[in-house]
Design an enzyme around this catalytic site. Structure first.
Site, PDB file in Angstrom:
ATOM      1  N   ALA A 127      -0.736   3.145   2.858  1.00 60.82           N
ATOM      2  CA  ALA A 127       0.096   2.086   2.285  1.00 60.82           C
ATOM      3  C   ALA A 127       0.090   0.892   3.225  1.00 60.82           C
ATOM      4  CB  ALA A 127       1.525   2.568   2.058  1.00 60.82           C
ATOM      5  N   ASP A 128       0.239  -0.286   2.641  1.00 61.64           N
ATOM      6  CA  ASP A 128       0.377  -1.495   3.446  1.00 61.64           C
ATOM      7  C   ASP A 128       1.828  -1.706   3.855  1.00 61.64           C
ATOM      8  OD1 ASP A 128      -2.411  -2.413   3.310  1.00 61.64           O
ATOM      9  OD2 ASP A 128      -1.997  -2.613   1.175  1.00 61.64           O
ATOM     10  N   GLY A 167      -8.477   3.365   2.623  1.00 55.59           N
ATOM     11  CA  GLY A 167      -7.877   2.705   3.766  1.00 55.59           C
ATOM     12  C   GLY A 167      -8.141   3.442   5.067  1.00 55.59           C
ATOM     13  N   SER A 168      -7.857   2.780   6.172  1.00 56.07           N
ATOM     14  CA  SER A 168      -8.244   3.287   7.490  1.00 56.07           C
ATOM     15  C   SER A 168      -7.580   4.615   7.846  1.00 56.07           C
ATOM     16  CB  SER A 168      -7.931   2.238   8.563  1.00 56.07           C
ATOM     17  OG  SER A 168      -6.549   1.895   8.550  1.00 56.07           O
ATOM     18  N   THR A 169      -6.311   4.798   7.465  1.00 53.12           N
ATOM     19  CA  THR A 169      -5.643   6.060   7.791  1.00 53.12           C
ATOM     20  C   THR A 169      -6.201   7.206   6.956  1.00 53.12           C
ATOM     21  OG1 THR A 169      -3.640   4.791   8.312  1.00 53.12           O
ATOM     22  CG2 THR A 169      -3.402   7.170   8.120  1.00 53.12           C
ATOM     23  N   GLY A 202      -3.030  -1.817  -1.763  1.00 51.61           N
ATOM     24  CA  GLY A 202      -4.126  -2.583  -2.346  1.00 51.61           C
ATOM     25  C   GLY A 202      -4.816  -3.527  -1.403  1.00 51.61           C
ATOM     26  N   GLY A 203      -4.476  -3.451  -0.107  1.00 49.42           N
ATOM     27  CA  GLY A 203      -5.136  -4.325   0.853  1.00 49.42           C
ATOM     28  C   GLY A 203      -6.638  -4.109   0.916  1.00 49.42           C
ATOM     29  N   GLY A 204      -7.059  -2.883   0.601  1.00 45.96           N
ATOM     30  CA  GLY A 204      -8.489  -2.585   0.586  1.00 45.96           C
ATOM     31  C   GLY A 204      -9.151  -2.847  -0.753  1.00 45.96           C
ATOM     32  N   GLU A 251      -6.644   4.049  -6.908  1.00 48.80           N
ATOM     33  CA  GLU A 251      -5.661   4.793  -6.127  1.00 48.80           C
ATOM     34  C   GLU A 251      -4.497   5.228  -7.009  1.00 48.80           C
ATOM     35  OE1 GLU A 251      -6.330   2.699  -1.741  1.00 48.80           O
ATOM     36  OE2 GLU A 251      -4.786   1.954  -3.094  1.00 48.80           O
TER      37      GLU A 251
END
EC number: 5.3.1.6
Length: 228
Positions: free
Chosen positions: A83-84, A27-29, A95-97, A103
């Site tokens: 986290a989303d 994820g982006s972060t 799980g957005g990615g 993970e």
């Protein structure tokens, strides 16, 4: 928002010491966190990491971080992930990615899981973000029907006109259950369904969340209350 991700990443990097073996989520972060670690690696920080996704692995290698195979015996010191959604008790929806299974495997292989996020990810209840569920492609329509029988609306994740394919060669159903009042019960029911590999509910896994806001960095543990 990018500035907040950078703040969370820099705060998390303070936990990483020379010689550590760590887990990296996705994820982006987390990608920003990897870049920060890469800067420290150029200054002499020596660490080894297990990556939960191919994207994370590629970025880490490009940043000069030594990637190792999944550990078979010893635990990783700590895993870092995004986290989303983060609800009280550090219940996570992820799980957005599309990397939720790996993970979860990396998180389970670590002594502790630290979550990096900005304040927009804090929620009173999980469920505004659709719940990703990784499934076997064969018979996916039947699996979707079984999930919908539990009260959700399941949509097959697409990449263009084709199904999204995870790093494990599985597919993802994004499932709208509305507000998830009992995440434990929902996870158990969905996970039991034939065709389901894993859900994006991460329960009793995180020990701390590092949350960046316009007011600074907040360290949240499982028993802490927070204002949404």
């Amino acid at each position: 928002m990018d500035q907040l991700k950078r703040m969370a990443a820099e705060a998390a990097a303070e936990y990483v010491k020379d010689g550590m073996k760590i887990g990296l989520g996705s994820g982006s972060t987390v990608f920003e966190f990897v870049r920060v670690l890469g800067e420290k690696a150029k200054e002499g920080l020596n660490i080894q990491a297990v990556a939960a996704s191919r994207k994370t692995e590629a970025l880490a290698k490009a940043c000069g971080i030594h990637i190792i195979d999944f550990p078979t015996m010893e635990k990783l010191e700590v895993a870092f992930d995004g986290a989303d959604e983060i609800a009280p008790g550090l219940m996570l929806l992820k799980g957005g990615g599309g990397s939720l299974l790996r993970e979860k495997l990396v998180a389970a292989a670590a002594k502790r899981l630290v979550v990096l996020a900005d304040e927009s990810k804090l929620v009173e209840e999980l469920g505004a973000f659709k719940l990703p569920v990784e499934i076997i492609p064969f018979g996916w329509e039947t699996t979707a029907m079984r999930i919908e029988a539990l009260g959700g609306v399941a949509s097959l994740r697409q990449t263009g006109k084709s199904p999204f394919v995870s790093d494990n060669h599985n597919w993802i159903l994004d499932c709208d259950f509305g507000n998830i009042r009992d995440p434990y019960s929902l996870h158990e029911k969905v996970k039991k369904l034939v065709g389901v590999v894993e859900t994006g509910l991460f329960l009793d896994m995180a020990c701390e969340a590092i949350v960046a806001s316009k007011n600074g960095i907040h360290h949240i543990t499982k028993g802490d209350e927070f204002n949404v």
